[in-house]
Design a protein around this motif. Sequence first.
Motif, mmCIF file in Angstrom:
data_model
loop_
_atom_site.group_PDB
_atom_site.id
_atom_site.type_symbol
_atom_site.label_atom_id
_atom_site.label_comp_id
_atom_site.label_asym_id
_atom_site.label_seq_id
_atom_site.Cartn_x
_atom_site.Cartn_y
_atom_site.Cartn_z
ATOM 1 N N GLY A 101 -2.155 20.894 -44.866
ATOM 2 C CA GLY A 101 -2.530 19.710 -44.097
ATOM 3 C C GLY A 101 -3.543 20.022 -43.017
ATOM 4 O O GLY A 101 -4.366 20.925 -43.143
ATOM 5 N N ASN A 102 -3.468 19.289 -41.932
ATOM 6 C CA ASN A 102 -4.399 19.441 -40.817
ATOM 7 C C ASN A 102 -3.736 20.149 -39.641
ATOM 8 O O ASN A 102 -4.008 19.855 -38.489
ATOM 9 C CB ASN A 102 -4.909 18.053 -40.387
ATOM 10 C CG ASN A 102 -6.178 18.152 -39.575
ATOM 11 O OD1 ASN A 102 -6.862 19.178 -39.605
ATOM 12 N ND2 ASN A 102 -6.491 17.099 -38.841
ATOM 13 N N LYS A 103 -2.826 21.093 -39.963
ATOM 14 C CA LYS A 103 -2.066 21.748 -38.899
ATOM 15 C C LYS A 103 -2.923 22.631 -38.006
ATOM 16 O O LYS A 103 -2.576 22.852 -36.854
ATOM 17 C CB LYS A 103 -0.930 22.579 -39.504
ATOM 18 C CG LYS A 103 0.155 21.741 -40.125
ATOM 19 C CD LYS A 103 1.319 22.627 -40.511
ATOM 20 C CE LYS A 103 2.347 21.852 -41.263
ATOM 21 N NZ LYS A 103 2.140 21.837 -42.698
ATOM 22 N N LEU A 104 -4.033 23.157 -38.516
ATOM 23 C CA LEU A 104 -4.887 24.002 -37.673
ATOM 24 C C LEU A 104 -5.340 23.258 -36.425
ATOM 25 O O LEU A 104 -5.453 23.841 -35.347
ATOM 26 C CB LEU A 104 -6.104 24.491 -38.456
ATOM 27 C CG LEU A 104 -5.853 25.641 -39.426
ATOM 28 C CD1 LEU A 104 -7.095 25.927 -40.237
ATOM 29 C CD2 LEU A 104 -5.417 26.879 -38.668
ATOM 30 N N ALA A 105 -5.591 21.969 -36.546
ATOM 31 C CA ALA A 105 -6.045 21.187 -35.392
ATOM 32 C C ALA A 105 -4.904 20.441 -34.714
ATOM 33 O O ALA A 105 -4.954 20.200 -33.509
ATOM 34 C CB ALA A 105 -7.111 20.186 -35.841
ATOM 35 N N GLN A 106 -3.849 20.075 -35.462
ATOM 36 C CA GLN A 106 -2.819 19.196 -34.908
ATOM 37 C C GLN A 106 -1.599 19.927 -34.365
ATOM 38 O O GLN A 106 -0.924 19.407 -33.491
ATOM 39 C CB GLN A 106 -2.369 18.199 -35.979
ATOM 40 C CG GLN A 106 -3.446 17.189 -36.308
ATOM 41 C CD GLN A 106 -2.998 16.231 -37.392
ATOM 42 O OE1 GLN A 106 -1.986 16.437 -38.045
ATOM 43 N NE2 GLN A 106 -3.775 15.175 -37.589
ATOM 44 N N LYS A 107 -1.289 21.118 -34.885
ATOM 45 C CA LYS A 107 -0.109 21.837 -34.395
ATOM 46 C C LYS A 107 -0.424 22.439 -33.041
ATOM 47 O O LYS A 107 -1.409 23.144 -32.875
ATOM 48 C CB LYS A 107 0.315 22.925 -35.372
ATOM 49 C CG LYS A 107 1.577 23.654 -34.932
ATOM 50 C CD LYS A 107 2.093 24.535 -36.027
ATOM 51 C CE LYS A 107 3.287 25.325 -35.578
ATOM 52 N NZ LYS A 107 4.404 24.495 -35.141
ATOM 53 N N ILE A 108 0.435 22.168 -32.056
ATOM 54 C CA ILE A 108 0.198 22.608 -30.679
ATOM 55 C C ILE A 108 1.334 23.522 -30.226
ATOM 56 O O ILE A 108 2.507 23.224 -30.446
ATOM 57 C CB ILE A 108 0.068 21.399 -29.734
ATOM 58 C CG1 ILE A 108 -1.137 20.562 -30.151
ATOM 59 C CG2 ILE A 108 -0.052 21.839 -28.291
ATOM 60 C CD1 ILE A 108 -1.317 19.305 -29.346
ATOM 61 N N TYR A 109 0.969 24.644 -29.623
ATOM 62 C CA TYR A 109 1.931 25.570 -29.026
ATOM 63 C C TYR A 109 1.919 25.340 -27.515
ATOM 64 O O TYR A 109 0.869 25.424 -26.879
ATOM 65 C CB TYR A 109 1.552 27.020 -29.336
ATOM 66 C CG TYR A 109 1.744 27.385 -30.786
ATOM 67 C CD1 TYR A 109 2.957 27.888 -31.234
ATOM 68 C CD2 TYR A 109 0.724 27.215 -31.712
ATOM 69 C CE1 TYR A 109 3.150 28.219 -32.555
ATOM 70 C CE2 TYR A 109 0.899 27.547 -33.040
ATOM 71 C CZ TYR A 109 2.115 28.047 -33.455
ATOM 72 O OH TYR A 109 2.289 28.374 -34.771
ATOM 73 N N TRP A 110 3.093 25.045 -26.952
ATOM 74 C CA TRP A 110 3.221 24.767 -25.531
ATOM 75 C C TRP A 110 3.827 25.954 -24.809
ATOM 76 O O TRP A 110 4.678 26.661 -25.347
ATOM 77 C CB TRP A 110 4.113 23.549 -25.298
ATOM 78 C CG TRP A 110 3.582 22.289 -25.886
ATOM 79 C CD1 TRP A 110 3.868 21.768 -27.110
ATOM 80 C CD2 TRP A 110 2.660 21.393 -25.279
ATOM 81 N NE1 TRP A 110 3.180 20.599 -27.311
ATOM 82 C CE2 TRP A 110 2.425 20.341 -26.187
ATOM 83 C CE3 TRP A 110 1.999 21.360 -24.049
ATOM 84 C CZ2 TRP A 110 1.580 19.284 -25.930
ATOM 85 C CZ3 TRP A 110 1.160 20.317 -23.790
ATOM 86 C CH2 TRP A 110 0.946 19.291 -24.712
ATOM 87 N N ARG A 111 3.400 26.164 -23.558
ATOM 88 C CA ARG A 111 4.034 27.164 -22.684
ATOM 89 C C ARG A 111 3.925 26.655 -21.262
ATOM 90 O O ARG A 111 3.108 25.762 -20.964
ATOM 91 C CB ARG A 111 3.401 28.537 -22.849
ATOM 92 C CG ARG A 111 1.926 28.592 -22.568
ATOM 93 C CD ARG A 111 1.293 29.852 -23.134
ATOM 94 N NE ARG A 111 -0.154 29.756 -23.048
ATOM 95 C CZ ARG A 111 -0.866 30.124 -22.006
ATOM 96 N NH1 ARG A 111 -0.286 30.631 -20.944
ATOM 97 N NH2 ARG A 111 -2.166 29.992 -22.004
ATOM 98 N N HIS A 112 4.755 27.190 -20.394
ATOM 99 C CA HIS A 112 4.801 26.711 -19.013
ATOM 100 C C HIS A 112 4.838 27.900 -18.073
ATOM 101 O O HIS A 112 5.560 28.868 -18.310
ATOM 102 C CB HIS A 112 6.028 25.822 -18.798
ATOM 103 C CG HIS A 112 5.908 24.925 -17.609
ATOM 104 N ND1 HIS A 112 6.087 25.368 -16.322
ATOM 105 C CD2 HIS A 112 5.620 23.610 -17.516
ATOM 106 C CE1 HIS A 112 5.918 24.367 -15.481
ATOM 107 N NE2 HIS A 112 5.628 23.284 -16.186
ATOM 108 N N SER A 113 4.069 27.803 -16.982
ATOM 109 C CA SER A 113 3.994 28.904 -16.027
ATOM 110 C C SER A 113 5.211 28.967 -15.126
ATOM 111 O O SER A 113 5.464 29.988 -14.497
ATOM 112 C CB SER A 113 2.731 28.765 -15.172
ATOM 113 O OG SER A 113 2.845 27.614 -14.350
ATOM 114 N N GLY A 114 5.956 27.883 -15.039
ATOM 115 C CA GLY A 114 7.096 27.840 -14.125
ATOM 116 C C GLY A 114 6.775 27.107 -12.844
ATOM 117 O O GLY A 114 7.666 26.834 -12.046
ATOM 118 N N TYR A 115 5.508 26.808 -12.614
ATOM 119 C CA TYR A 115 5.096 26.066 -11.427
ATOM 120 C C TYR A 115 4.906 24.595 -11.792
ATOM 121 O O TYR A 115 4.616 24.279 -12.950
ATOM 122 C CB TYR A 115 3.784 26.634 -10.874
ATOM 123 C CG TYR A 115 3.955 27.983 -10.239
ATOM 124 C CD1 TYR A 115 4.401 28.107 -8.924
ATOM 125 C CD2 TYR A 115 3.681 29.144 -10.951
ATOM 126 C CE1 TYR A 115 4.564 29.355 -8.340
ATOM 127 C CE2 TYR A 115 3.843 30.391 -10.384
ATOM 128 C CZ TYR A 115 4.290 30.485 -9.075
ATOM 129 O OH TYR A 115 4.467 31.713 -8.501
#
Length: 179
Positions: A101-115
């Motif tokens: 599919g179009n996962k290269l553009a649509q799949k998102i990896y999230w992370r948070h700095s804690g702030y």
Amino acid sequence: MPWIKGPYGPLFDGTSDRAGAEGAGVPEFPIIRRPVKTYVATPADRQRDWYVVDAEGQTLGRLATRIADALRGKRKPQYTPHIDTGDFVVVVNAEKIRVTGNKLAQKIYWRHSGYPGGIKSRTLAEMLDRRPEEVIRKAVKGMLPRNRLARKQLTKLKVYAGPEHPHAAQQPKPMELTK
């Protein structure tokens, strides 16, 4: 019905005390035997093998499922859920993984700095450019249980972006995968 004393309580001996057309002493059903003990693997009788997986052209999720099963030891006859009976897995060519599919553009990896306001995101294409090893590691991590044992099992996963790996001394065998 005659009952006999068993190691875990009374057992029916499987014979009938009726005299008739069947005759006395004819089994009505098989004898109930003592229960089978469940096998539990111990760290002493586990065998850890090393496998190498070429990720070139493999679909990410299907590959991660096979790797997660190997890390847990699910395909071994001595699998025990609470004991680490899995194998080591070396993944090469992680940068050449395939997705549908179009996962290269649509799949998102999230992370948070804690702030506050510190949330960051990257698409799958950006992750494959920057850290392709992390894409496979995160996919496999998501398929393991959320506990201490799974964190220990994840340390047996070695992922490399290119075709080379430093684990030749362990003589890893190629893992059979279907494309």
